[in-house]
Design an enzyme around this catalytic site. Structure first.
Site, short mmCIF file in Angstrom:
data_model
loop_
_atom_site.label_atom_id
_atom_site.label_comp_id
_atom_site.label_asym_id
_atom_site.label_seq_id
_atom_site.Cartn_x
_atom_site.Cartn_y
_atom_site.Cartn_z
N ILE A 158 0.88 -1.12 -0.06
CA ILE A 158 -0.04 0.00 0.08
C ILE A 158 0.63 1.37 -0.01
O ILE A 158 0.65 2.07 -0.89
CB ILE A 158 -1.03 0.05 1.18
CG1 ILE A 158 -1.77 -1.17 1.08
CG2 ILE A 158 -1.68 1.14 1.26
CD1 ILE A 158 -2.81 -1.17 2.32
N CYS A 208 1.57 1.53 8.08
CA CYS A 208 2.24 0.47 8.63
C CYS A 208 1.25 -0.74 9.62
O CYS A 208 0.31 -0.02 10.30
CB CYS A 208 3.42 0.79 9.44
SG CYS A 208 2.96 2.26 10.70
N PRO A 209 1.73 -1.86 9.92
CA PRO A 209 0.78 -2.39 10.83
C PRO A 209 0.76 -2.01 12.29
O PRO A 209 1.98 -1.22 12.51
CB PRO A 209 1.20 -3.94 10.69
CG PRO A 209 2.81 -3.62 10.20
CD PRO A 209 2.72 -2.38 9.89
N ARG A 237 -3.84 1.82 11.04
CA ARG A 237 -4.75 1.54 12.00
C ARG A 237 -4.68 2.50 12.95
O ARG A 237 -3.84 3.45 13.28
CB ARG A 237 -3.95 0.29 12.99
CG ARG A 237 -3.96 -0.89 12.20
CD ARG A 237 -5.36 -1.44 12.44
NE ARG A 237 -5.26 -3.01 11.53
CZ ARG A 237 -5.75 -3.10 10.46
NH1 ARG A 237 -6.06 -2.13 9.65
NH2 ARG A 237 -5.46 -4.34 9.87
N ASP A 261 -9.26 6.89 8.47
CA ASP A 261 -10.28 6.00 8.30
C ASP A 261 -10.64 4.97 9.27
O ASP A 261 -11.38 4.15 9.39
CB ASP A 261 -10.20 5.46 7.15
CG ASP A 261 -11.34 4.23 6.67
OD1 ASP A 261 -12.34 4.66 6.37
OD2 ASP A 261 -11.01 3.11 6.52
N GLU A 266 -13.11 1.18 17.96
CA GLU A 266 -14.26 1.05 17.01
C GLU A 266 -15.56 0.12 17.25
O GLU A 266 -15.27 -0.89 17.46
CB GLU A 266 -13.66 0.76 15.52
CG GLU A 266 -12.62 1.69 15.01
CD GLU A 266 -11.81 1.22 13.80
OE1 GLU A 266 -11.24 2.00 12.95
OE2 GLU A 266 -11.69 0.18 13.58
N HIS A 285 -13.99 3.50 8.78
CA HIS A 285 -13.36 2.41 8.50
C HIS A 285 -13.88 1.83 7.19
O HIS A 285 -14.37 0.60 7.09
CB HIS A 285 -13.23 1.28 9.86
CG HIS A 285 -12.09 0.35 9.67
ND1 HIS A 285 -11.70 0.02 10.99
CD2 HIS A 285 -11.53 -0.07 8.56
CE1 HIS A 285 -10.76 -1.00 10.64
NE2 HIS A 285 -10.50 -1.21 9.20
#
Length: 318
Positions: A158, A208-209, A237, A261, A266, A285
């Site tokens: 991405i 990034c994760p 995230r 997003d 959430e 999201h």
């Protein structure tokens, strides 16, 4: 084989077809599953399909028939992978299904912040333009992206695609990733340290994760190092940023805008400070959720199950 989908609504709210899953076994689909119902709904399953439902050690140890788990996501944090491995239950994820959708969303947030599109549209709806004595109306500076520097944090599939789009918009692009070497040239993108990226970029986008080592790493200190009026985009995230620190930087005017997003929790609590922060534009999201992206997700999940049934599981993460 009995196949149970515990929370299918996110992937398929009714506009896609469960028939390919049903062709592989005795299918049972639930839109959503509360934590207290997970074991009861899963106890007869040979195969579980989950998105956000937590499959903890306590849950997995109560599912003696379970043979395989396929996630409806790339992230794997909802499953106790160590327990699954101990019980010899393969777990597969869905890699790279939403790349183009998330890239488009990230760039959309960036364009929205720089050109103040949502804010201006809201002003028109509120009648501000109608009351204006001039043919044009805007609040706050409108900025071109061309010639400005975009910092990309996380240089996976991405992040690389976002960089390519930014280069096509005539932006200068710098990137940070744990496997990149500062100074490295990446087809027109320059690798830099994380500190240099935040210090020099006009806009930063996160790709990034989330892990134990980078939770809320975008903190007050890092935000303070950014240029006055710089922009921040987060389609990765929510937990990567300190919500209150970002809200404070926005409200003080130091941070020029935040497009996100995802949030740290959430759905968010009503009092999440980012919801009402100045120049914060939050989408619920949905970056991953285009029809095309969700169809790819469903197709890969079916392929995962077929591969498991054939004795050659794919996309295995445990």
């Amino acid at each position: 084989m009995k196949i149970v989908v515990l929370d299918g609504y996110g992937a398929n709210p009714g506009d896609l077809d469960w028939a390919p899953f049903a062709a592989l076994g005795d299918l049972e689909v639930y839109d959503r599953t509360n934590p207290e119902d997970v074991v009861a709904r899963s106890c007869q399953a040979d195969i579980l399909c989950v998105n956000k439902v937590l499959l903890t050690r306590n849950v997995l140890e109560q599912l003696p028939k379970l043979k395989y788990i396929t996630l409806f996501s790339t992230g794997v944090n909802v499953v106790d992978l160590a327990c699954a491995a101990e019980r010899k239950i393969p777990v597969s994820n869905i890699p790279a299904y939403s790349t183009e959708s998330v890239v488009e969303s990230a760039v959309g947030h960036l364009l929205n912040l720089s050109a103040r599109i949502s804010e201006s549209a809201n002003c028109v709806r509120a009648g501000d333009w109608s009351r204006s004595p001039d043919f044009c109306f805007w609040r706050g500076p409108l900025r071109e992206l061309a010639g400005r520097t975009l910092g990309v944090v996380g240089y996976g599939s991405i992040g690389r695609r976002v960089a390519q789009v930014a280069l096509a918009l005539a932006m200068n692009v710098i990137a940070y990733g744990p496997r990149l070497t500062p100074g490295q040239n990446l087809d027109g993108v320059t690798a830099v340290s994380l500190a240099d990226l935040f210090r020099t970029a006009d806009a930063v986008t996160l790709h990034c994760p989330l892990g134990a080592g980078n939770k809320a790493f975008v903190n007050r200190e890092l935000l303070a190092s950014m240029k006055e009026g710089a922009l921040l985009v987060n389609t990765a995230r929510g937990g990567l940023v300190d919500d209150q620190a970002v809200a404070d930087a926005l409200n003080s005017g130091h941070l020029g805008g935040y497009g996100a997003d995802t949030l740290s929790s959430e759905p968010p609590a009503d009092d999440n400070p980012l919801i009402t922060a100045r120049n914060a534009w939050i989408t619920p999201h949905i970056a991953w959720a285009t029809l095309e992206s969700r169809q790819r997700l469903m197709d890969i999940a079916v392929a995962n199950i077929k591969a498991f049934l054939a004795g050659t599981p794919q996309n295995v993460v445990s």
